[in-house]
Design an enzyme around this catalytic site. Structure first.
Site, mmCIF file in Angstrom:
data_model
loop_
_atom_site.group_PDB
_atom_site.id
_atom_site.type_symbol
_atom_site.label_atom_id
_atom_site.label_comp_id
_atom_site.label_asym_id
_atom_site.label_seq_id
_atom_site.Cartn_x
_atom_site.Cartn_y
_atom_site.Cartn_z
ATOM 1 N N GLY A 78 0.857 -1.176 0.000
ATOM 2 C CA GLY A 78 0.000 0.000 0.000
ATOM 3 C C GLY A 78 0.888 1.218 0.000
ATOM 4 N N GLU A 79 0.685 2.089 0.938
ATOM 5 C CA GLU A 79 1.504 3.306 1.030
ATOM 6 C C GLU A 79 2.044 3.394 2.465
ATOM 7 O OE1 GLU A 79 2.846 5.480 -1.131
ATOM 8 O OE2 GLU A 79 3.744 6.108 0.755
ATOM 9 N N SER A 80 3.357 3.189 2.587
ATOM 10 C CA SER A 80 3.959 3.096 3.924
ATOM 11 C C SER A 80 3.804 4.391 4.715
ATOM 12 C CB SER A 80 5.438 2.734 3.805
ATOM 13 O OG SER A 80 6.138 3.712 3.052
ATOM 14 N N CYS A 100 6.115 -5.240 0.281
ATOM 15 C CA CYS A 100 6.228 -3.902 -0.315
ATOM 16 C C CYS A 100 6.184 -2.809 0.761
ATOM 17 C CB CYS A 100 5.171 -3.742 -1.401
ATOM 18 S SG CYS A 100 5.632 -2.499 -2.614
ATOM 19 N N ILE A 143 5.476 -3.157 -7.670
ATOM 20 C CA ILE A 143 4.600 -2.003 -7.910
ATOM 21 C C ILE A 143 5.101 -0.832 -7.067
ATOM 22 C CG2 ILE A 143 2.227 -1.148 -7.827
ATOM 23 C CD1 ILE A 143 1.448 -4.265 -7.721
ATOM 24 N N ARG A 144 5.706 0.149 -7.720
ATOM 25 C CA ARG A 144 6.337 1.262 -6.979
ATOM 26 C C ARG A 144 7.115 0.713 -5.780
ATOM 27 N NH1 ARG A 144 5.114 6.290 -6.692
ATOM 28 N NH2 ARG A 144 4.324 6.234 -4.576
ATOM 29 N N HIS A 176 4.907 -8.454 -4.531
ATOM 30 C CA HIS A 176 3.564 -8.826 -4.056
ATOM 31 C C HIS A 176 3.242 -10.276 -4.384
ATOM 32 C CE1 HIS A 176 2.060 -4.740 -3.052
ATOM 33 N NE2 HIS A 176 2.972 -4.378 -3.937
ATOM 34 N N GLU A 207 1.084 -12.036 -3.067
ATOM 35 C CA GLU A 207 -0.372 -12.213 -2.953
ATOM 36 C C GLU A 207 -1.097 -11.900 -4.250
ATOM 37 O OE1 GLU A 207 1.382 -9.825 -1.715
ATOM 38 O OE2 GLU A 207 0.376 -7.908 -2.073
HETATM 39 N N1 GLN Z 1 5.706 3.067 -2.732
HETATM 40 C C1 GLN Z 1 4.932 2.528 -1.631
HETATM 41 C C2 GLN Z 1 5.412 3.065 -0.292
HETATM 42 O O1 GLN Z 1 6.279 3.854 -0.216
HETATM 43 C C3 GLN Z 1 4.991 1.026 -1.609
HETATM 44 C C4 GLN Z 1 4.262 0.470 -2.809
HETATM 45 C C5 GLN Z 1 3.531 -0.822 -2.550
HETATM 46 O O2 GLN Z 1 3.321 -1.232 -1.409
HETATM 47 N N2 GLN Z 1 3.071 -1.429 -3.617
HETATM 48 O O3 GLN Z 1 4.905 2.659 0.721
#
Ligand code: GLN
Length: 202
Positions: free
Chosen positions: A54-56, A86, A144-145, A181, A183
């Protein structure tokens, strides 16, 4: 700890933000009893925890406003099995590069993780990885990013690297984390390894 011999492992997915449902599906499919964790009382009732992608930065902030940061750090220090993917890897790193101002991690893995390490054109890609702890076939990994593990400290073990040598999975004690990922590609071996840890600790 809760749970008893022979019963399904009771595991949580930290449900503040991110791909919670995908992890819950994989864990349920593997026979675990899954709880969505948003508060300290829910954390106290599980024998293992997944930190989703997700987004840390968001998960960090929400964990503090939900009063979960300190209990999570204590649970990790006490040996709670945790799987992080991630953003979850970022949250498990002792040291963070390219975090936003004031960003904190839960820590636990002796490593430096760099956020958003694949900028520009290769923000998202898939790769086949050799992971030494698993029998063939290789792991199909979706990035993914994604972050990378820039430095692995002496207490942690690197588990997988890209062809250019950049480390993308590591473990330390009961903590297991990867930049990709599993999952979302039907890869269940990391989740199985995590559930084995949960079962042997319960
Ligand atoms: N770029 C996201 C972050 O900094 C991580 C991306 C992801 O969990 N797919 O948290």
């Amino acid at each position: 700890m809760s749970g008893s011999a022979g019963s399904a492992p009771r595991v949580g997915v930290l449900s503040l933000q991110g791909d919670v449902r995908e992890h819950a599906q994989v864990l349920t499919q593997l026979g675990a009893e899954v709880t969505l964790v948003r508060r300290a009382s829910e954390l106290a009732a599980v024998d293992g925890l997944v930190l989703p992608g997700g987004e840390s930065t968001v998960i960090d902030k929400l964990s503090r406003s939900f009063g979960l940061q300190a209990p999570l750090r204590e649970a990790i220090a006490a040996g709670l099995p945790v799987l992080g993917t991630c953003a979850g890897l970022i949250l498990l790193a002792d040291r963070l590069a390219d975090g936003i101002a004031g960003q904190e991690t839960f820590g636990g893995i002796d490593a430096t993780v760099r956020r958003n390490a694949f900028g520009g054109q290769v923000e998202s890609f898939e790769a086949d990885l050799d992971v030494a702890i698993f029998e063939p076939p290789t792991v199909r990994a979706a990035f993914i990013r994604a972050p990378v593990i820039e430095e692995v400290g002496s207490s942690a073990t690197a588990l997988a690297a890209l062809p250019d040598g950049r480390v993308v999975a590591a473990e330390q004690g009961n903590l297991l984390a990867m930049a990709f990922h599993p999952e979302s590609t039907g890869e269940t071996r990391f989740h199985r390894r995590f559930l084995d840890r949960v079962s042997s600790r319960v």
